[in-house]
Design a protein around this motif. Structure first.
Motif, PDB file in Angstrom:
ATOM      1  N   MET A 124      -5.379  40.849 -26.088  1.00 17.16           N
ATOM      2  CA  MET A 124      -5.885  41.311 -27.383  1.00 17.16           C
ATOM      3  C   MET A 124      -4.757  41.950 -28.183  1.00 17.16           C
ATOM      4  O   MET A 124      -3.770  42.443 -27.613  1.00 17.16           O
ATOM      5  N   ALA A 125      -4.899  41.962 -29.486  1.00 13.80           N
ATOM      6  CA  ALA A 125      -3.894  42.562 -30.368  1.00 13.80           C
ATOM      7  C   ALA A 125      -4.585  43.481 -31.362  1.00 13.80           C
ATOM      8  O   ALA A 125      -5.805  43.437 -31.533  1.00 13.80           O
ATOM      9  N   GLU A 126      -3.796  44.290 -32.030  1.00  9.69           N
ATOM     10  CA  GLU A 126      -4.330  45.196 -33.038  1.00  9.69           C
ATOM     11  C   GLU A 126      -4.784  44.420 -34.273  1.00  9.69           C
ATOM     12  O   GLU A 126      -4.259  43.337 -34.556  1.00  9.69           O
ATOM     13  N   PRO A 127      -5.760  44.959 -35.029  1.00  9.54           N
ATOM     14  CA  PRO A 127      -6.185  44.293 -36.272  1.00  9.54           C
ATOM     15  C   PRO A 127      -4.999  44.053 -37.204  1.00  9.54           C
ATOM     16  O   PRO A 127      -4.172  44.939 -37.427  1.00  9.54           O
ATOM     17  N   GLY A 128      -4.893  42.842 -37.725  1.00 10.08           N
ATOM     18  CA  GLY A 128      -3.804  42.486 -38.628  1.00 10.08           C
ATOM     19  C   GLY A 128      -2.591  41.896 -37.944  1.00 10.08           C
ATOM     20  O   GLY A 128      -1.684  41.385 -38.613  1.00 10.08           O
ATOM     21  N   ALA A 129      -2.571  41.937 -36.605  1.00  7.46           N
ATOM     22  CA  ALA A 129      -1.394  41.464 -35.877  1.00  7.46           C
ATOM     23  C   ALA A 129      -1.180  39.962 -36.016  1.00  7.46           C
ATOM     24  O   ALA A 129      -0.039  39.490 -36.028  1.00  7.46           O
ATOM     25  N   VAL A 130      -2.273  39.182 -36.107  1.00  6.48           N
ATOM     26  CA  VAL A 130      -2.116  37.730 -36.218  1.00  6.48           C
ATOM     27  C   VAL A 130      -2.784  37.152 -37.466  1.00  6.48           C
ATOM     28  O   VAL A 130      -2.492  36.015 -37.845  1.00  6.48           O
ATOM     29  N   SER A 131      -3.654  37.903 -38.119  1.00  6.01           N
ATOM     30  CA  SER A 131      -4.412  37.343 -39.247  1.00  6.01           C
ATOM     31  C   SER A 131      -3.513  36.934 -40.410  1.00  6.01           C
ATOM     32  O   SER A 131      -3.905  36.065 -41.206  1.00  6.01           O
ATOM     33  N   TRP A 132      -2.314  37.525 -40.512  1.00  6.54           N
ATOM     34  CA  TRP A 132      -1.400  37.155 -41.596  1.00  6.54           C
ATOM     35  C   TRP A 132      -0.909  35.710 -41.453  1.00  6.54           C
ATOM     36  O   TRP A 132      -0.375  35.132 -42.403  1.00  6.54           O
ATOM     37  N   GLN A 133      -1.124  35.117 -40.283  1.00 10.59           N
ATOM     38  CA  GLN A 133      -0.700  33.741 -40.055  1.00 10.59           C
ATOM     39  C   GLN A 133      -1.771  32.713 -40.443  1.00 10.59           C
ATOM     40  O   GLN A 133      -1.620  31.526 -40.174  1.00 10.59           O
ATOM     41  N   PHE A 134      -2.872  33.169 -41.060  1.00 10.90           N
ATOM     42  CA  PHE A 134      -3.976  32.295 -41.439  1.00 10.90           C
ATOM     43  C   PHE A 134      -4.378  32.544 -42.887  1.00 10.90           C
ATOM     44  O   PHE A 134      -4.155  33.623 -43.429  1.00 10.90           O
ATOM     45  N   GLU A 135      -5.002  31.541 -43.490  1.00 12.15           N
ATOM     46  CA  GLU A 135      -5.591  31.655 -44.827  1.00 12.15           C
ATOM     47  C   GLU A 135      -7.042  31.190 -44.777  1.00 12.15           C
ATOM     48  O   GLU A 135      -7.348  30.205 -44.104  1.00 12.15           O
ATOM     49  N   ARG A 136      -7.918  31.897 -45.481  1.00 16.86           N
ATOM     50  CA  ARG A 136      -9.323  31.480 -45.551  1.00 16.86           C
ATOM     51  C   ARG A 136      -9.425  30.263 -46.464  1.00 16.86           C
ATOM     52  O   ARG A 136      -8.952  30.288 -47.600  1.00 16.86           O
TER      53      ARG A 136
END
Length: 256
Positions: A124-136
């Motif tokens: 698991m990672a902290e919130p925001g750790a990987v979401s920057w690598q995706f776009e809705r």
């Protein structure tokens, strides 16, 4: 985009298996209920509910079942109150993963998602750790050879969807096209396809990776897909997004 196209195809095939087990119905009904609770019960004025309604109908969820879910969401019928949560983490090989859940028990679901990661080679990672690598994005899968009409060519599809607001068209395996849209244009593009008589296999809001991790060996691909399967099999998990790319030759070995 190629990795996501293949992933969309894998997810669509898995959705058919989920449907046979009854899991997909339960997840879609929960999504409809939450959409109605947050934006109202009228699909015409609630774009999220309209998308969830369409997704449920594509999976052959009965209309009366959808109607009851909407009424639970708006409070006309008694129902469980679900909370939307996103978890972020890493699969084996450094693959970024986002897990979207709807749960009535945050502590239980969080512990179970964490356990799924740790027992299958991820973390698991902290919130925001990987979401920057995706776009809705909005994602529509269109069969290349639908029953009841001639083949859907790339040129024909392009003429219909680009004018309606689509951003991109790509191959999603050998049998489907993937149409990508801004989230706000998803329903307009789907309506344009319906008007043109071009059927869609699935319509959904998705998280599309901006960069991908290549999984060039069967062993690595199996490790990542094993974690994805475990996460998707959880009753509270609605969507799993990952930024891997599996070459066709490796994907054939895995699917075999």
């Amino acid at each position: 985009m190629s990795g996501h196209s293949k992933w969309a195809t894998i997810k669509h095939k898995k959705g058919a298996a989920d449907k046979a087990r009854g899991k997909l119905f339960a997840k879609l009904i929960r999504q409809v209920e939450v959409a109605a609770r947050e934006g109202g019960g009228d699909p015409d004025s609630n774009p999220t509910l309209r998308t969830m309604f369409q997704k449920a109908r594509e999976a052959s969820v009965p209309l009366d079942t959808i109607d009851r879910a909407i009424k639970r969401g708006t409070g006309e019928l008694e129902g469980v109150r679900y909370e939307q949560i996103s978890y972020e983490g890493y699969a084996p090989c450094g693959v970024a993963v986002i897990v979207e859940v709807l749960t009535d028990n945050r502590n239980r679901t969080g512990a179970e998602v964490r356990s799924a990661f740790s027992k299958n080679g991820g973390s698991m990672a902290e919130p925001g750790a990987v979401s920057w690598q995706f776009e809705r994005k909005g994602v529509i899968l269109v069969p290349k050879a639908p029953s009841g009409r001639g083949p859907v060519t790339e040129d024909e599809l392009m003429l219909v969807v680009l004018d309606a607001g689509a951003e991109d068209i790509a191959e999603a395996g050998e049998e489907s096209w993937q149409v990508t849209t801004p989230p706000t244009e998803l329903n307009a593009v789907r309506a344009a396809l319906d008007e043109a008589g071009i059927p869609a296999e699935s319509t959904e809001l998705s998280m599309v990776p901006t960069t991908v991790v290549a999984l060039d060996s069967e062993a690595d691909a199996k490790k990542v897909l094993r974690l994805i399967d475990v996460l998707e099999d959880h009753d509270d998990v609605q969507n799993v997004y990952a930024n891997f790319d599996i070459p066709d030759s490796v994907l054939e070995l895995v699917e075999a």
